[in-house]
Design a protein around this motif. Structure first.
Motif, short mmCIF file in Angstrom:
data_model
loop_
_atom_site.label_atom_id
_atom_site.label_comp_id
_atom_site.label_asym_id
_atom_site.label_seq_id
_atom_site.Cartn_x
_atom_site.Cartn_y
_atom_site.Cartn_z
N GLY A 46 32.33 50.46 26.39
CA GLY A 46 31.41 49.42 25.71
C GLY A 46 31.76 47.97 25.69
N LEU A 47 32.76 47.72 26.48
CA LEU A 47 33.62 46.27 26.58
C LEU A 47 32.89 45.57 27.85
CD1 LEU A 47 37.11 47.14 25.58
CD2 LEU A 47 35.29 46.11 23.93
N LEU A 48 32.64 44.22 27.52
CA LEU A 48 32.20 43.23 28.63
C LEU A 48 33.33 43.08 29.33
CD1 LEU A 48 29.50 40.91 26.76
CD2 LEU A 48 28.93 42.44 28.57
N GLN A 57 24.47 44.54 29.92
CA GLN A 57 24.65 43.41 28.89
C GLN A 57 24.12 43.89 27.34
OE1 GLN A 57 22.48 39.70 30.03
NE2 GLN A 57 24.17 38.73 29.47
N ALA A 58 23.50 45.18 27.70
CA ALA A 58 23.12 45.62 26.28
C ALA A 58 24.07 46.69 25.77
CB ALA A 58 21.72 46.48 26.45
N CYS A 59 24.63 47.51 26.58
CA CYS A 59 25.53 48.30 25.97
C CYS A 59 26.88 47.83 26.16
CB CYS A 59 25.60 49.68 26.99
SG CYS A 59 23.82 50.60 27.00
N GLN A 60 27.50 46.79 26.59
CA GLN A 60 28.80 46.36 26.45
C GLN A 60 28.68 44.98 25.82
OE1 GLN A 60 29.08 47.58 31.05
NE2 GLN A 60 31.05 46.93 30.46
N ARG A 61 29.69 44.93 25.09
CA ARG A 61 29.86 43.60 24.12
C ARG A 61 31.07 42.97 24.20
NH1 ARG A 61 32.91 45.35 19.76
NH2 ARG A 61 33.07 47.60 19.65
N ASP A 79 39.31 48.75 19.47
CA ASP A 79 38.61 48.72 20.90
C ASP A 79 39.65 49.11 22.19
OD1 ASP A 79 36.39 48.17 19.94
OD2 ASP A 79 36.73 45.81 20.02
N ARG A 101 35.21 39.42 28.93
CA ARG A 101 35.81 38.93 27.75
C ARG A 101 37.13 38.99 27.77
NH1 ARG A 101 34.75 42.78 22.42
NH2 ARG A 101 36.16 41.22 21.63
#
Length: 271
Positions: free
Chosen positions: A182-184, A267-271, A196, A187
């Motif tokens: 779940g990581l962009l 873009q929705a599931c990864q932050r 994380d 980043r």
């Protein structure tokens, strides 16, 4: 390019055929690989028994009492076990012959691979000595990633693909692990929290282990030691699916170039 699961699959595939067996002949048809194949390779290997086969990063290591043969598959290389009766194809550059019934054949259309020899401890070789930890072993964990990443401003995807940080996390599996965690991918590595990174380390291990179990990712130029393709590509969640619906939320996956590599994410599931 064959990645860690493909190399590990090859390692496990060829080992039973050559461990404990003596090399009886060596044929180098074209030694012009990424680095020139030693001109005295036959002299070094004929009459020598392969004691064991292992992997370090994306290098295959054939260990003998006299030294170690380092093999890298490069961009398009493969190793196959074939019968001595099988005629070599155009890009079959090197044969290691084990008696009358077994040939370890190195094929490399682009010639970006390597076959090198060292009589020193393999871990001290210039190509291996600075490599990071193996992602499937206990010394690789989230704390390691967290500590190494402090003050790093590179994208986390680039960070985990750095072989000095951890070996073998190539482009395909970096995409998959970051989606799972779940990581962009863009980043900054230094902004990610320990928790994380602990999740990411677990996801890297899981994605790679799944790929190894299923025989490696099916790439155009990859086949395993028997000539059969791997099967993990069918399981990929994001890589190669840019513009397709996310399997979690249904939103279209985005595809960008990051550090000149194809990068796919949600873009929705990864932050």
């Amino acid at each position: 390019m064959p990645e860690l699961p493909e190399v590990e699959t090859t390692c496990r595939g060829i080992a039973p055929h050559i461990q404990g067996r003596t090399i009886t002949a060596v044929q180098v048809r074209d030694g012009r690989l990424r680095w020139p194949v030693p001109t005295n390779l036959a002299e070094l290997l004929i009459g020598v028994a392969v004691q064991s086969v292992s992997r370090r990063g994306k290098y295959l290591l054939l260990h003998t009492a006299a030294g170690t043969l380092l093999v890298h598959l490069g961009m398009s290389g493969s190793l196959r076990i074939v019968s001595s009766e099988v005629e070599p194809a155009k890009h079959d550059h090197i044969d290691l012959v084990f008696g009358e019934d077994t040939v370890l054949r190195f094929n490399d259309p682009r010639r970006f691979g390597a076959m090198l020899w060292t009589d020193q401890p393999a871990e001290a070789h210039s190509l291996l000595k600075d490599l990071g930890p193996e992602p499937l072993l206990a010394d690789f964990n989230g704390m390691l990633l967290y500590q190494v990443s402090r003050q790093r401003k590179v994208p986390v995807k680039t960070f985990i693909m750095d072989s000095h940080v951890v070996v073998g996390v190539g482009n395909i599996y970096a995409n998959e692990a970051l989606f799972m965690a779940g990581l962009l991918p863009a980043r900054h590595a230094g902004t990610i929290a320990l928790a994380d990174y602990e999740t990411l380390a677990d996801c890297i291990r899981e994605v790679l282990q799944q790929a190894i179990t299923q025989g490696g990712t099916t790439l155009r130029n990859f086949v395993n030691e028997t000539g059969k393709p791997g099967y993990f590509k069918q399981q990929l969640k994001v890589y190669g699916r840019g513009g397709s619906p996310c399997l979690r939320c249904g939103q279209d996956l985005l595809e960008i170039r990051l550090a000149n590599r194809t990068t796919v994410f949600c873009q929705a599931c990864q932050r």
